[in-house]
Design a protein around this motif. Structure first.
Motif, PDB file in Angstrom:
ATOM      1  N   GLU A 153      15.242   9.156  -4.871  1.00 48.35           N
ATOM      2  CA  GLU A 153      14.182   9.800  -4.100  1.00 48.35           C
ATOM      3  C   GLU A 153      12.963   8.881  -3.998  1.00 48.35           C
ATOM      4  O   GLU A 153      12.358   8.744  -2.930  1.00 48.35           O
ATOM      5  CB  GLU A 153      13.792  11.136  -4.728  1.00 48.35           C
ATOM      6  CG  GLU A 153      12.755  11.875  -3.885  1.00 48.35           C
ATOM      7  CD  GLU A 153      12.380  13.223  -4.449  1.00 48.35           C
ATOM      8  OE1 GLU A 153      11.648  13.970  -3.758  1.00 48.35           O
ATOM      9  OE2 GLU A 153      12.804  13.536  -5.600  1.00 48.35           O
ATOM     10  N   ARG A 154      12.601   8.244  -5.094  1.00 46.54           N
ATOM     11  CA  ARG A 154      11.451   7.328  -5.069  1.00 46.54           C
ATOM     12  C   ARG A 154      11.667   6.218  -4.045  1.00 46.54           C
ATOM     13  O   ARG A 154      10.785   5.906  -3.238  1.00 46.54           O
ATOM     14  CB  ARG A 154      11.215   6.724  -6.450  1.00 46.54           C
ATOM     15  CG  ARG A 154      10.761   7.713  -7.512  1.00 46.54           C
ATOM     16  CD  ARG A 154      10.804   7.128  -8.911  1.00 46.54           C
ATOM     17  NE  ARG A 154       9.760   6.150  -9.134  1.00 46.54           N
ATOM     18  CZ  ARG A 154       9.948   4.878  -9.444  1.00 46.54           C
ATOM     19  NH1 ARG A 154      11.187   4.406  -9.538  1.00 46.54           N
ATOM     20  NH2 ARG A 154       8.940   4.064  -9.660  1.00 46.54           N
ATOM     21  N   HIS A 155      12.840   5.616  -4.078  1.00 45.61           N
ATOM     22  CA  HIS A 155      13.111   4.487  -3.180  1.00 45.61           C
ATOM     23  C   HIS A 155      13.314   4.942  -1.741  1.00 45.61           C
ATOM     24  O   HIS A 155      12.961   4.217  -0.800  1.00 45.61           O
ATOM     25  CB  HIS A 155      14.321   3.694  -3.682  1.00 45.61           C
ATOM     26  CG  HIS A 155      14.018   2.844  -4.872  1.00 45.61           C
ATOM     27  ND1 HIS A 155      13.368   1.631  -4.758  1.00 45.61           N
ATOM     28  CD2 HIS A 155      14.235   3.044  -6.202  1.00 45.61           C
ATOM     29  CE1 HIS A 155      13.216   1.099  -5.972  1.00 45.61           C
ATOM     30  NE2 HIS A 155      13.732   1.941  -6.866  1.00 45.61           N
ATOM     31  N   ALA A 212       5.737   8.221  -7.241  1.00 45.63           N
ATOM     32  CA  ALA A 212       5.651   6.780  -7.488  1.00 45.63           C
ATOM     33  C   ALA A 212       4.341   6.239  -6.907  1.00 45.63           C
ATOM     34  O   ALA A 212       4.341   5.536  -5.895  1.00 45.63           O
ATOM     35  CB  ALA A 212       6.853   6.062  -6.873  1.00 45.63           C
ATOM     36  N   PRO A 213       3.215   6.561  -7.529  1.00 42.24           N
ATOM     37  CA  PRO A 213       1.929   6.096  -6.991  1.00 42.24           C
ATOM     38  C   PRO A 213       1.831   4.580  -6.918  1.00 42.24           C
ATOM     39  O   PRO A 213       1.145   4.048  -6.058  1.00 42.24           O
ATOM     40  CB  PRO A 213       0.910   6.684  -7.975  1.00 42.24           C
ATOM     41  CG  PRO A 213       1.694   7.013  -9.215  1.00 42.24           C
ATOM     42  CD  PRO A 213       3.056   7.373  -8.747  1.00 42.24           C
ATOM     43  N   GLU A 214       2.564   3.904  -7.814  1.00 45.46           N
ATOM     44  CA  GLU A 214       2.523   2.438  -7.780  1.00 45.46           C
ATOM     45  C   GLU A 214       3.166   1.893  -6.498  1.00 45.46           C
ATOM     46  O   GLU A 214       2.740   0.860  -5.963  1.00 45.46           O
ATOM     47  CB  GLU A 214       3.208   1.844  -9.009  1.00 45.46           C
ATOM     48  CG  GLU A 214       4.733   1.977  -9.075  1.00 45.46           C
ATOM     49  CD  GLU A 214       5.210   3.342  -9.561  1.00 45.46           C
ATOM     50  OE1 GLU A 214       6.417   3.481  -9.826  1.00 45.46           O
ATOM     51  OE2 GLU A 214       4.371   4.265  -9.674  1.00 45.46           O
ATOM     52  N   GLU A 268       0.544   2.369  -3.741  1.00 46.66           N
ATOM     53  CA  GLU A 268      -0.508   1.358  -3.882  1.00 46.66           C
ATOM     54  C   GLU A 268      -0.032   0.010  -3.338  1.00 46.66           C
ATOM     55  O   GLU A 268      -0.790  -0.720  -2.702  1.00 46.66           O
ATOM     56  CB  GLU A 268      -0.897   1.223  -5.352  1.00 46.66           C
ATOM     57  CG  GLU A 268      -1.683   2.413  -5.895  1.00 46.66           C
ATOM     58  CD  GLU A 268      -1.925   2.291  -7.386  1.00 46.66           C
ATOM     59  OE1 GLU A 268      -1.599   1.233  -7.958  1.00 46.66           O
ATOM     60  OE2 GLU A 268      -2.435   3.264  -7.982  1.00 46.66           O
ATOM     61  N   GLU A 269       1.228  -0.306  -3.596  1.00 46.69           N
ATOM     62  CA  GLU A 269       1.801  -1.561  -3.093  1.00 46.69           C
ATOM     63  C   GLU A 269       1.804  -1.585  -1.566  1.00 46.69           C
ATOM     64  O   GLU A 269       1.433  -2.594  -0.943  1.00 46.69           O
ATOM     65  CB  GLU A 269       3.223  -1.715  -3.632  1.00 46.69           C
ATOM     66  CG  GLU A 269       3.931  -2.995  -3.182  1.00 46.69           C
ATOM     67  CD  GLU A 269       5.362  -3.062  -3.691  1.00 46.69           C
ATOM     68  OE1 GLU A 269       6.205  -3.682  -3.014  1.00 46.69           O
ATOM     69  OE2 GLU A 269       5.628  -2.473  -4.770  1.00 46.69           O
ATOM     70  N   LEU A 270       2.205  -0.462  -0.957  1.00 50.15           N
ATOM     71  CA  LEU A 270       2.223  -0.387   0.505  1.00 50.15           C
ATOM     72  C   LEU A 270       0.817  -0.497   1.083  1.00 50.15           C
ATOM     73  O   LEU A 270       0.590  -1.196   2.069  1.00 50.15           O
ATOM     74  CB  LEU A 270       2.866   0.921   0.959  1.00 50.15           C
ATOM     75  CG  LEU A 270       4.375   1.060   0.779  1.00 50.15           C
ATOM     76  CD1 LEU A 270       4.821   2.457   1.200  1.00 50.15           C
ATOM     77  CD2 LEU A 270       5.103   0.010   1.600  1.00 50.15           C
ATOM     78  N   GLU A 271      -0.135   0.182   0.471  1.00 46.28           N
ATOM     79  CA  GLU A 271      -1.510   0.145   0.971  1.00 46.28           C
ATOM     80  C   GLU A 271      -2.110  -1.238   0.818  1.00 46.28           C
ATOM     81  O   GLU A 271      -2.879  -1.695   1.661  1.00 46.28           O
ATOM     82  CB  GLU A 271      -2.354   1.199   0.235  1.00 46.28           C
ATOM     83  CG  GLU A 271      -1.970   2.629   0.628  1.00 46.28           C
ATOM     84  CD  GLU A 271      -2.693   3.667  -0.198  1.00 46.28           C
ATOM     85  OE1 GLU A 271      -3.282   3.292  -1.250  1.00 46.28           O
ATOM     86  OE2 GLU A 271      -2.670   4.855   0.182  1.00 46.28           O
ATOM     87  N   ALA A 272      -1.741  -1.928  -0.252  1.00 47.23           N
ATOM     88  CA  ALA A 272      -2.227  -3.304  -0.442  1.00 47.23           C
ATOM     89  C   ALA A 272      -1.678  -4.215   0.639  1.00 47.23           C
ATOM     90  O   ALA A 272      -2.386  -5.090   1.161  1.00 47.23           O
ATOM     91  CB  ALA A 272      -1.815  -3.819  -1.828  1.00 47.23           C
TER      92      ALA A 272
END
Length: 589
Positions: free
Chosen positions: A14-16, A78-80, A83-87
């Motif tokens: 689900e996360r992926h 998966a907030p990390e 954050e990766e996508l927003e970065a």
């Protein structure tokens, strides 16, 4: 499979799946998530055959969610990842700013407008890289328009049309439409006639020097007050080819007292005696100047945004006079500075490179010493690496410098994982080898991929090493993949030391190739060609394969000697005493 493991697989799937869906703004793809899912969870691998069946319904549930709900769910699970996508999004926006007034247009349409007077040098890569990136960002379109209406000073090269389209594809993009301006001459004639009829243009037979003096003093030439009928008649005579070069021009009527002399009554059409190299355009003698041709084409092809050099600001100002006469709305314009590229001795100029090729100082456009797209492509530098480096330059109006080391770093990230390792010795010095040691060396094909196995290098009684690697009398070195040897009386002798000699005693590690089984290779570099010897298994590589020559760098295989192929297959060489030469192009360290 126990229930606990199954639930873990479902959670990770689900996360992926959410990550995949949010990143691409589309439904999650089960196949696309399998790689990262298995990579982050090695304990899932024994159950690889069952996981797609478990992940598929999870992905289906994700796909049933609205886009905003997917993002919220990803933030919870998966907030990390979020954050990766927003970065990544912030990085993209920082590198290339939003196009001005983009929201006002139904479709963003940009044009790449090369002059096909030769294949592209590296500086040309910036335009399609940036336009292609904007096209992807806005789901827009890219026009490739060949501005080939100068058969004299920037004479088109017939081979350049296809070469430029191939360069755009190499950089990772494809033009949605391709136009040759030399196919559109009648369209330019029609607009010139309309402009004359509107009182916006007149024919002028002033010698160039005379008009320049009048223009600079803010005085009109005597032809400026011609009647529309007279200018129209003379323009038709231009179209019919009744004048020679330099005898007459068609001028756009602007402001003869404009504070910028470059904008005063500029030339729209002139006569060219030399026929166009394209057979389809060879009959024309009356040709539009670039500012007229480009201005008309930008409107007719629906271009919304133009990127051009800061030195072409006057072009936009000239064309605005044209647009006012026709009642058109001028596209948005971004001006940027020039890009300078280091690492080359050859000037980045199409005419200069062409002259060096004609004089035999360069082998061609793909000579490794040439600062051209064809050259870096042959060296094995990927187009997306060059594009990424160009994008990072942004769109500043200041001149910018591109270090080739940046391109190399990006390319290294893309090719390192797939490049098998080999030994290449440049200008090898023969050194005898004695003592008790392995008969065959077995260094790994890739240090990070044990599954690829090892290379087998027969040792023999002598090796080639690079001259600067020959140690002083009595010193030890470690022959990579083979063992520790001491240099004594002009030869190497196995010492029996283990790897602690390197780890704890600082013994240098050097590469080598066997004298008997190695094969000749020519390494083409930016500093010239280098002759060397390469380990026997190099003969099994394929053309275009990327390899890493240990302690030297990455290279693209350009050709593989037939004798190496024959030897590797066990066949008898065509000539037992002749050794064909393999060729590789050096990419970068």
């Amino acid at each position: 499979m126990d229930q606990e493991l199954r639930e873990r697989i479902e959670r990770e799937a689900e996360r992926h799946a959410l990550m995949n869906a949010v990143k691409h703004e589309s439904d999650a793809d089960v196949g696309a998530i399998m790689g990262p899912l298995m990579g982050e969870n090695p304990d899932f691998r024994p159950h690889g055959g069952d996981i797609p069946e478990i992940a598929a319904p999870v992905a289906a549930r994700v796909n049933d969610l609205a886009p905003e709900d997917r993002r919220d769910r990803l933030a919870d699970l998966a907030p990390e990842f979020l954050e990766e996508l927003e970065a990544e999004d912030e990085a993209d926006e920082h590198v290339l700013p939003d196009l001005p007034n983009a929201a006002e247009y139904d479709e963003i349409r940009m044009r790449c407008a090369p002059n096909p007077n030769g294949p592209w040098h590296l500086g040309h890569a910036r335009m399609p890289a940036v336009i292609g990136t904007y096209k992807d960002r806005y789901d827009g379109s890219m026009l490739c328009r060949f501005d080939d209406t100068d058969p004299e000073t920037k004479r088109p090269d017939l081979d350049a049309y296809d070469a430029i389209l191939e360069a755009i594809e190499y950089l990772g993009f494809e033009a949605d439409e391709v136009v040759r301006a030399s196919d559109r001459v009648e369209t330019y004639y029609d607009h010139a006639r309309e402009l004359i009829d509107r009182g916006g243009a007149y024919t002028c037979t002033c010698p160039g020097e005379t008009f320049s003096e009048l223009k600079n003093s803010g005085e009109a030439c005597p032809h400026r007050e011609k009647s529309v009928e007279e200018s129209m008649d003379e323009f038709e005579e231009m179209v019919a080819g009744e004048y020679n070069a330099g005898e007459i021009v068609l001028r756009v009527r602007t402001d003869i007292t404009h504070k910028n002399p470059a904008l005063r009554d500029w030339v729209a059409f002139r006569m060219v005696d030399r026929p166009h190299p394209r057979e389809e355009a060879a009959e024309y003698r009356c040709w539009p100047m670039l500012d007229f041709q480009s201005g008309v084409d930008d409107h007719l092809t629906g271009v919304t945004h133009i990127i051009r050099g800061i030195d072409l600001q006057d072009s936009a100002k000239r064309q605005r006079f044209l647009y006012e006469y026709f009642g058109w709305e001028y596209p948005e314009v971004i001006h940027w500075g020039h890009v300078q590229i280091d690492a080359y001795d050859v000037k980045m100029s199409t005419s200069r490179i062409k002259k060096l090729i004609e004089d035999g100082e360069l082998d061609g456009w793909d000579d490794p010493r040439a600062p051209t797209i064809a050259s870096v492509r042959r060296r094995g530098i990927r187009g997306d690496a060059l594009t990424a480096a160009m994008i990072e330059l942004g769109t500043s109006t200041s001149d910018v410098d591109l270090a080739m080391s940046t391109v190399y770093a990006k390319n290294r990230e893309k090719i390192d994982d797939g490049a098998d390792r080999y030994f290449l010795v440049r200008g090898g010095e023969r050194v005898g080898l004695s003592g008790e040691g392995p008969a065959v060396a077995e260094p790994p094909r890739h240090p990070d991929h044990e599954e690829r196995g090892t290379r087998e290098i027969p040792v023999g009684d002598a090796v080639f090493v690079e001259p600067e690697d020959v140690p002083s009398e009595g010193e030890r070195v470690w022959l990579k993949g083979l063992g520790c040897v001491r240099y004594s009386d002009g030869g190497f002798v196995f010492t029996g030391d283990d790897i602690d000699a390197v780890r704890e005693e600082g013994v240098d590690v050097i590469h080598w190739v066997p004298v008997e089984e190695s094969a000749p290779v020519r390494l083409r570099t930016m500093d010239g060609d280098v002759e060397g010897r390469v380990e026997p298994e190099f003969g099994e590589t394929d053309v275009d394969e990327m390899v890493q020559f240990e302690r030297i760098g990455f290279a693209r295989v350009d050709s593989v000697a037939q004798r190496s192929k024959d030897r590797s297959s066990g066949d008898t060489p065509r000539d037992e005493h002749a050794e064909d030469e393999s060729v590789a192009y050096f990419a970068h360290p």
